[in-house]
Design a protein around this motif. Structure first.
Motif, PDB file in Angstrom:
ATOM      1  N   GLU A  89      48.943  54.782  34.060  1.00  0.00           N
ATOM      2  CA  GLU A  89      48.170  54.718  35.432  1.00  0.00           C
ATOM      3  C   GLU A  89      48.459  53.178  36.012  1.00  0.00           C
ATOM      4  N   GLU A  90      48.609  53.073  37.052  1.00  0.00           N
ATOM      5  CA  GLU A  90      48.886  51.734  37.791  1.00  0.00           C
ATOM      6  C   GLU A  90      47.962  51.661  38.877  1.00  0.00           C
ATOM      7  N   ARG A  91      47.186  50.785  38.980  1.00  0.00           N
ATOM      8  CA  ARG A  91      46.416  50.704  40.276  1.00  0.00           C
ATOM      9  C   ARG A  91      46.491  48.921  40.521  1.00  0.00           C
ATOM     10  N   GLN A  92      46.159  49.046  42.166  1.00  0.00           N
ATOM     11  CA  GLN A  92      45.980  47.658  42.640  1.00  0.00           C
ATOM     12  C   GLN A  92      44.395  47.320  42.278  1.00  0.00           C
ATOM     13  N   LEU A  93      44.576  45.726  42.014  1.00  0.00           N
ATOM     14  CA  LEU A  93      43.261  45.221  41.745  1.00  0.00           C
ATOM     15  C   LEU A  93      43.206  43.856  42.032  1.00  0.00           C
ATOM     16  N   ALA A  94      42.022  43.197  42.394  1.00  0.00           N
ATOM     17  CA  ALA A  94      41.762  41.691  42.896  1.00  0.00           C
ATOM     18  C   ALA A  94      40.959  41.265  41.824  1.00  0.00           C
ATOM     19  N   ILE A  95      40.820  40.128  42.040  1.00  0.00           N
ATOM     20  CA  ILE A  95      39.971  39.128  40.803  1.00  0.00           C
ATOM     21  C   ILE A  95      38.622  39.548  41.406  1.00  0.00           C
TER      22      ILE A  95
END
Length: 189
Positions: free
Chosen positions: A141-147
């Motif tokens: 599983e890979e996802r884009q995340l931000a702070i």
């Protein structure tokens, strides 16, 4: 090795948010453990059964105990629905927490075809990270995340900690014939 020799991988601004998430998830899990113990009967010695159990186990068994209380008609169905919603939201928040805490944070994407893109309506951060679960037994599983996503999840966990407490208190107060406090419903995602 000194503190200045430790690699930060250029993620220095991320670490306070991850620390906030760790504290919030511990608070939420502690409250969950207490609430499930109370739903199961709140015996003075019974708490030991709930220590060390996973969030998934606690939610599953909390729902089972809640089902028994529903069958006994301890309180109106709306009270049970509110507790069940808080339990389910806790499980969902914990699953995302596991990606964030146990994931490998990178600045580049490993596999664009499999990467879950960050929602366009999410808060804008100056930097997007790509997080891959480091525990592959449950699948890649890979996802884009931000702070801001990490901080938002921490705040949601603190909200859920309070909601677990309040939803149980209102249900018990109703059962005992006390006037329950008016509390806001669990906010949807």
């Amino acid at each position: 090795m000194t503190a200045t020799d430790v690699p930060t991988y250029g993620h220095e601004e991320l670490y306070p948010a991850l620390g906030m998430l760790v504290v919030a998830s511990a608070d939420m899990e502690s409250r969950l453990r207490y609430v499930v113990s109370e739903l199961a009967g709140g015996d003075d010695a019974g708490w030991i059964i709930f220590e060390g159990q996973s969030v998934e186990w606690l939610v599953q068994n909390g729902k089972a105990a809640l089902g028994q209380l529903e069958a006994m008609k301890r309180w109106p169905q709306a009270n049970s629905d509110r507790i069940r919603e808080a339990l389910q939201s806790t499980l969902e928040a914990n699953r995302l927490r596991n990606v964030m805490i146990h994931g490998q944070w990178r600045t580049d994407c490993i596999d664009w075809e499999e990467c879950t893109v960050r929602p366009f309506n999410g808060p804008v951060d100056h930097r997007i990270f790509h997080v891959c679960r480091s525990r592959y037994r449950k699948g890649f599983e890979e996802r884009q995340l931000a702070i801001s996503d990490v901080e938002a999840l921490a705040n949601k966990m603190w909200f859920l900690e309070r909601e677990l407490k309040q939803s149980l208190k209102v249900a018990v107060d109703t059962w005992l014939g006390r006037q329950p406090e008016v509390v806001a419903e669990v906010a949807s995602d």
